[in-house]
Design an enzyme around this catalytic site. Structure first.
Site, PDB file in Angstrom:
ATOM      1  CG  ASN A  46      -1.737   1.232   1.378  1.00 33.14           C
ATOM      2  OD1 ASN A  46      -1.780   2.067   0.464  1.00 33.14           O
ATOM      3  ND2 ASN A  46      -2.409   1.378   2.515  1.00 33.14           N
ATOM      4  CD1 TRP A  47       3.581   1.040  -2.823  1.00 40.36           C
ATOM      5  CD2 TRP A  47       3.438   2.078  -4.806  1.00 40.36           C
ATOM      6  NE1 TRP A  47       4.265   0.277  -3.744  1.00 40.36           N
ATOM      7  CE2 TRP A  47       4.193   0.891  -4.966  1.00 40.36           C
ATOM      8  CE3 TRP A  47       3.221   2.895  -5.913  1.00 40.36           C
ATOM      9  CZ2 TRP A  47       4.732   0.507  -6.199  1.00 40.36           C
ATOM     10  CZ3 TRP A  47       3.760   2.503  -7.141  1.00 40.36           C
ATOM     11  CH2 TRP A  47       4.503   1.331  -7.282  1.00 40.36           C
ATOM     12  CE  LYS A  48      -0.200   3.090   4.783  1.00 39.24           C
ATOM     13  NZ  LYS A  48      -0.147   3.147   6.223  1.00 39.24           N
ATOM     14  CG  HIS A  90      -5.913   1.876   5.174  1.00 41.95           C
ATOM     15  ND1 HIS A  90      -5.446   2.783   6.096  1.00 41.95           N
ATOM     16  CD2 HIS A  90      -4.914   0.969   4.995  1.00 41.95           C
ATOM     17  CE1 HIS A  90      -4.217   2.434   6.442  1.00 41.95           C
ATOM     18  NE2 HIS A  90      -3.871   1.346   5.795  1.00 41.95           N
ATOM     19  CD  GLU A  94      -2.909   5.344   6.855  1.00 35.01           C
ATOM     20  OE1 GLU A  94      -2.892   5.412   5.618  1.00 35.01           O
ATOM     21  OE2 GLU A  94      -2.016   4.781   7.516  1.00 35.01           O
ATOM     22  CD  GLU A 105      -3.542  -2.519   7.234  1.00 34.73           C
ATOM     23  OE1 GLU A 105      -2.395  -2.672   6.813  1.00 34.73           O
ATOM     24  OE2 GLU A 105      -4.234  -1.524   6.954  1.00 34.73           O
ATOM     25  N   GLY A 141       2.438   2.127  10.962  1.00 40.46           N
ATOM     26  CA  GLY A 141       3.401   3.219  10.852  1.00 40.46           C
ATOM     27  C   GLY A 141       4.062   3.589  12.168  1.00 40.46           C
ATOM     28  CB  SER A 198       5.094  -2.001  12.093  1.00 40.24           C
ATOM     29  OG  SER A 198       4.738  -0.649  12.325  1.00 40.24           O
ATOM     30  N   GLY A 221       2.818  -1.253   4.321  1.00 37.53           N
ATOM     31  CA  GLY A 221       2.871   0.181   4.050  1.00 37.53           C
ATOM     32  C   GLY A 221       4.295   0.619   3.784  1.00 37.53           C
ATOM     33  N   GLY A 222       4.916   1.215   4.788  1.00 38.96           N
ATOM     34  CA  GLY A 222       6.250   1.816   4.637  1.00 38.96           C
ATOM     35  C   GLY A 222       7.261   0.933   3.917  1.00 38.96           C
TER      36      GLY A 222
HETATM   37  P1  13P Z   1       2.965   0.256   7.780  1.00 35.57           P
HETATM   38  O1  13P Z   1       3.479  -1.044   7.174  1.00 35.57           O
HETATM   39  O2  13P Z   1       3.727   1.445   7.323  1.00 35.57           O
HETATM   40  O3  13P Z   1       2.829   0.143   9.263  1.00 35.57           O
HETATM   41  O4  13P Z   1       1.485   0.460   7.196  1.00 35.57           O
HETATM   42  C1  13P Z   1       0.583  -0.583   7.245  1.00 35.57           C
HETATM   43  C2  13P Z   1      -0.597  -0.210   6.447  1.00 35.57           C
HETATM   44  O5  13P Z   1      -1.337   0.699   6.804  1.00 35.57           O
HETATM   45  C3  13P Z   1      -0.851  -0.942   5.204  1.00 35.57           C
HETATM   46  O6  13P Z   1      -2.102  -0.667   4.692  1.00 35.57           O
END
Ligand code: 13P
Length: 248
Positions: A9-11, A94, A96, A166, A172, A211, A232-233
């Protein structure tokens, strides 16, 4: 036997050129693994990334989808539009989106249905906040998030969906759920589905997100009810993402 799946997930990161470079580097390092892999990219890069990944095992996904079919909904992107870019997946719900943009269990359920209406596989993201966990509300939160979708879409719809657990406190933050903590909730989710349809529960892919890094992915993915990850990251760096993918 469930197929494994790793999704990046590149956000809201990158530029067009950095995104193209990232996609190319991922494709180069895929090797012959039989696990499935996808990247959920910003809407405006769907076209460019779709061009690059054609005829490769890397699948494309969006990070959201509108809860309506079409019409006067400024700023929204419909499932029909995503289908035009060969999106195989769309994230829905998600954390967020839920916390910053007001997505509710009901609107997430509507997004889930819109995606499936265009044969896009929704990746339904669920999970509790730290406060909810500390108040022992994790399972109640999961129940509410799942039941809103089941009441609108029906349990059969889960035969063409993915669930991503999640925990919000792990996103994050560098704080991952332990293998056992994650497995406990994954098992709970599978049992929740099994109570309505055992065959679907046996088949549904449940991903862990929060994470996930190259050094913890192997342990998480080895758990019986964890079928892969939503990253994510670490998905913004081809080498880390590929290490996670290859640890499945
Ligand atoms: P991180 O891997 O950066 O914690 O993010 C997880 C995420 O929100 C994937 O959708």
């Amino acid at each position: 036997m469930r197929q494994s799946l790793v999704v990046g997930n590149w956000k809201m990161n990158g530029t067009r050129s950095s995104s193209e470079l990232l996609a190319k580097s991922i494709i180069t390092g895929l090797g012959s693994s039989s696990a499935n892999i996808a990247v959920c990219v910003p809407y405006v890069y769907l076209f460019a990334i779709n061009e690059l990944i054609k005829n490769t095992p890397l699948a494309l996904g969006a990070q959201n989808v509108a809860d309506k079919l079409s019409g006067a909904y400024t700023g929204e992107i419909s499932a029909v539009m995503l289908g035009e870019f060969n999106c195989k997946y769309a994230l829905v719900g998600h954390s967020e989106r839920r916390s910053y943009y007001g997505d509710t269990n009901e609107s997430v359920a509507a997004r889930f249905c819109q995606a499936q209406g265009e044969a896009i596989i929704p990746i339904l993201c669920i999970g509790e906040t730290l406060e909810q966990r500390e108040q022992d509300k994790t399972f109640a939160v999961i129940d509410a998030q799942l039941s809103a979708v089941i009441s609108l879409a029906g349990i059969e719809a889960f035969s063409k969906a993915v669930v991503a657990y999640e925990p919000v406190w792990a996103i994050g933050t560098g704080k991952t759920a332990t293998d056992d903590e994650a497995q406990e909730v994954h098992h709970y989710i599978r049992q929740y589905v099994a109570a309505k349809d055992q065959a679907i529960a046996d088949r549904i892919q449940i991903l862990y997100g929060g994470s996930v890094k190259p050094n913890n992915a192997g342990g998480l993915f080895a758990m019986p009810d964890i079928d892969g990850g939503l990253i994510g990251g670490a998905s913004l760096d081809a080498e880390s993402f590929l290490k996670i993918y290859h640890s499945i």
